[in-house]
Design a protein around this motif. Structure first.
Motif, PDB file in Angstrom:
ATOM      1  N   LEU A 125      52.331  21.182  46.711  1.00 41.38           N
ATOM      2  CA  LEU A 125      51.071  21.735  46.212  1.00 41.38           C
ATOM      3  C   LEU A 125      49.944  21.547  47.232  1.00 41.38           C
ATOM      4  N   SER A 126      49.864  20.354  47.806  1.00 41.93           N
ATOM      5  CA  SER A 126      48.781  20.051  48.750  1.00 41.93           C
ATOM      6  C   SER A 126      48.899  20.876  50.019  1.00 41.93           C
ATOM      7  N   LEU A 165      45.720  28.054  52.311  1.00 38.97           N
ATOM      8  CA  LEU A 165      44.493  28.807  52.056  1.00 38.97           C
ATOM      9  C   LEU A 165      43.489  28.687  53.191  1.00 38.97           C
ATOM     10  N   SER A 207      57.452  29.958  53.402  1.00 38.59           N
ATOM     11  CA  SER A 207      56.012  29.706  53.360  1.00 38.59           C
ATOM     12  C   SER A 207      55.359  30.005  54.697  1.00 38.59           C
ATOM     13  N   LEU A 218      51.407  27.479  42.110  1.00 34.99           N
ATOM     14  CA  LEU A 218      50.393  27.437  41.054  1.00 34.99           C
ATOM     15  C   LEU A 218      50.989  27.888  39.715  1.00 34.99           C
ATOM     16  N   LEU A 262      50.652  23.679  50.611  1.00 30.96           N
ATOM     17  CA  LEU A 262      50.534  25.126  50.398  1.00 30.96           C
ATOM     18  C   LEU A 262      49.105  25.535  50.088  1.00 30.96           C
ATOM     19  N   VAL A 263      48.458  24.820  49.174  1.00 33.67           N
ATOM     20  CA  VAL A 263      47.117  25.220  48.748  1.00 33.67           C
ATOM     21  C   VAL A 263      46.082  24.868  49.817  1.00 33.67           C
ATOM     22  N   VAL A 264      46.100  23.608  50.290  1.00 29.47           N
ATOM     23  CA  VAL A 264      45.081  23.180  51.248  1.00 29.47           C
ATOM     24  C   VAL A 264      45.299  23.847  52.602  1.00 29.47           C
ATOM     25  N   ILE A 309      51.906  30.361  47.537  1.00 24.61           N
ATOM     26  CA  ILE A 309      50.844  29.634  46.833  1.00 24.61           C
ATOM     27  C   ILE A 309      50.806  30.060  45.375  1.00 24.61           C
ATOM     28  N   SER A 343      49.261  39.403  43.823  1.00 24.24           N
ATOM     29  CA  SER A 343      48.938  38.658  45.040  1.00 24.24           C
ATOM     30  C   SER A 343      49.170  39.510  46.283  1.00 24.24           C
TER      31      SER A 343
END
Length: 533
Positions: A390-391, A398, A128, A34, A393-395, A30, A21
């Motif tokens: 999860l939401s 990214l 984060s 995952l 960090l990813v949404v 992230i 990464s």
């Protein structure tokens, strides 16, 4: 033994994915969350859970201390108002909003459990925030607010967490007493943290003369600060933060260059392992957690997880907009002093990623209320917390670079500031040579002055002289050693000037750390090159 083997192999896998990464500039937080999802679906892995009592002790002190260490005290003071509004006001607002949403959505969740969930997901994560925003060219003030908020809000969120947990386990909660205790615990925790920091700074400065021992003490310091504060029923989180800020601001004078280099590397490795370990643990428990909430339908679980995540994201904007605009409307001084750009407000609102602290708080929930009664809805709360992490960090993580690009934010570069600071340090060092070393041997004076003139010329983007030792003469061992020792002395002059600029807040934290590390590396190189007869 088998469980330890599994954890070590999974840590190796997480480390490899983190390496990939980093190579492809993909945010590591992230990758970690995952990895937790992937680990949960690998068949045959054991369920491994740490005792809830030790989760906080293992994870929180080192992670918070590391975050505090790399937070600029000068930037922190200059942005204390927005940091306080976000770290206290926004955290409490998010706690209440999530509690209301959870209580209305899920019939089984009582008010105390709903507030507990809100307290766990209320603080954004420092690791984060810094990992995902790094390299995006954000304004230093915005970065300082994000880092300061992520540091302090852990304290307010975890204090709210503790009171909600007390209301569930003890069955009593009085608002005014909780507010008073919050103030007392916070002030006492900060006092204990500063006391520990002062004692440790005295020990490092007066007694420690070995970098290994110094690094060992540095690793133990956050645990000592946390445990002492918790022993006196004060805020261990604030104690750790206060200790980290206190020692970080004095690191240039109380630590040797060897110990700074060693501890910096050790802390980077330790925090990387801890961040990976906590998501490995949640991954190994996630299948059991899903089994524990099997009585609920899959659709209901999806709706609840998505709804709580949306509330967490939206509430941040509902708070940030008035918290940014109202002070400017009420105070002319603030509106004149602080440059306003609505795009920074949008970026700040979209930067509320949750992470390892929320996950640690969820895993630290007790298994039992007492000897016969299980803690109510523990698996459901952990599931909802993981959905929020999860939401966000990813949404959000990214899409943040895309959002910055769409807003057409001009990337802020601190190269000009770094250039000026380097010029100032080198110029004043040359002045120091001219004022104090005029009686030295001519060859020695010429060589040492030439070194800094070369640095100055390089800053002016001129080509290096072919031979800055002059006329191609070969230096003897004695002169070479004197030359090397003089370079080390002058490095200390540079370091002292840099420290002075850091204390007065005239140098950005990132630049300060970068130049300080360069000086440490240069000093190490010079000592290794010293001619030995």
């Amino acid at each position: 033994m088998e469980n330890i083997t599994v954890i070590i192999m999974l840590l190796f896998g997480v480390a490899f994915l983190s390496l990939v990464s980093k190579k492809y500039n993909f945010p590591i937080p992230i990758v970690l969350v995952l990895c937790g999802v992937v680990i949960s679906i690998i068949p045959g892995l054991p369920v491994i859970a740490l005792s809830p009592e030790v989760v906080f002790i293992i994870f929180l002190p080192p992670l918070l201390y590391h975050a505090a260490w790399y937070t600029s005290w000068s930037d922190f003071k200059q942005t204390i108002r927005p940091i306080t509004l976000a770290a206290v006001g926004l955290v409490l607002f998010t706690t209440v909003a999530v509690a209301i949403a959870a209580h209305l959505l899920i019939d089984d969740i009582s008010w105390p459990l709903a507030f507990l969930l809100g307290a766990i997901v209320s603080p954004p994560d420092a690791v984060s925030a810094t990992s995902i925003t790094k390299g995006l060219g954000l304004h230093p003030r915005l970065i300082a607010i994000l880092e300061g908020e992520s540091l302090v809000n852990d304290a307010s969120g975890l204090v709210a967490y503790k009171y909600a947990l007390t209301a569930i386990t003890a069955g009593n909660f009085v608002l005014w007493q909780a507010g008073l205790n919050f103030v007392v615990m916070s002030v006492a925790g900060i006092a204990i943290g500063l006391t520990v920091g002062y004692i440790m700074s005295y020990i490092h400065k007066r007694f420690v003369c070995d970098e290994v021992i110094e690094a060992t003490l540095t690793l133990l310091t956050p645990f000592a600060s946390y445990l002492i504060a918790e022993h006196f029923e004060c805020s261990g989180v604030l104690a750790v933060v206060a200790t980290g800020l206190f020692l970080s601001a004095r690191s240039g004078t109380i630590f040797t260059h060897e110990s700074r280099m060693m501890t910096g590397t050790i802390w980077s490795v330790l925090t990387n392992i801890l961040n990976g370990l906590i998501f490995i643990l949640i991954g190994l428990q996630l299948r059991q957690i899903i089994d524990g909430i099997g009585d609920y339908s899959g659709w209901s679980l999806f709706v609840w997880g998505a709804s709580i995540s949306i509330v967490v994201i939206l509430v941040r904007f509902l708070w940030v907009v008035p918290a940014t605009l109202l002070p400017r409307m009420l105070s002319k001084r603030i509106s004149l002093k602080e440059e306003f750009d609505y795009r920074n407000m949008i970026i700040f609102g979209w930067s509320g990623m949750r992470g390892v602290v929320s996950m640690a708080a969820a895993l630290a929930l007790p298994l039992m209320m007492n000897k016969t009664t299980e803690f109510p809805l523990r698996n459901l709360i952990i599931y909802l917390v993981f959905c929020v992490i999860l939401s966000t960090l990813v949404v959000q993580g990214l899409t943040l670079p895309w959002l910055i690009k769409k807003l057409k934010v001009q990337p802020y570069s601190i190269l000009a500031e770094e250039y000026e600071i380097r010029n100032t340090i080198v110029s004043q060092t040359i002045t120091h040579i001219e004022d104090n070393f005029s009686l030295l041997n001519d060859d020695l004076l010429h060589n040492i002055k030439s070194k800094y003139e070369v640095k100055f010329n390089r800053l002016q983007k001129t080509e290096l002289p072919a031979n800055f030792f002059g006329k191609g003469n070969v230096l003897g061992g004695e002169i070479f050693n004197d030359f090397t020792k003089l370079q080390i002395d002058l490095l200390n002059v540079e370091r002292a000037k840099l420290e002075l600029m850091h204390k007065t807040g005239s140098v950005h934290e990132e630049i300060f750390r970068k130049i300080e590390k360069e000086l440490d590396l240069e000093e190490t190189r010079l000592w290794m090159e010293m001619y030995e007869e």
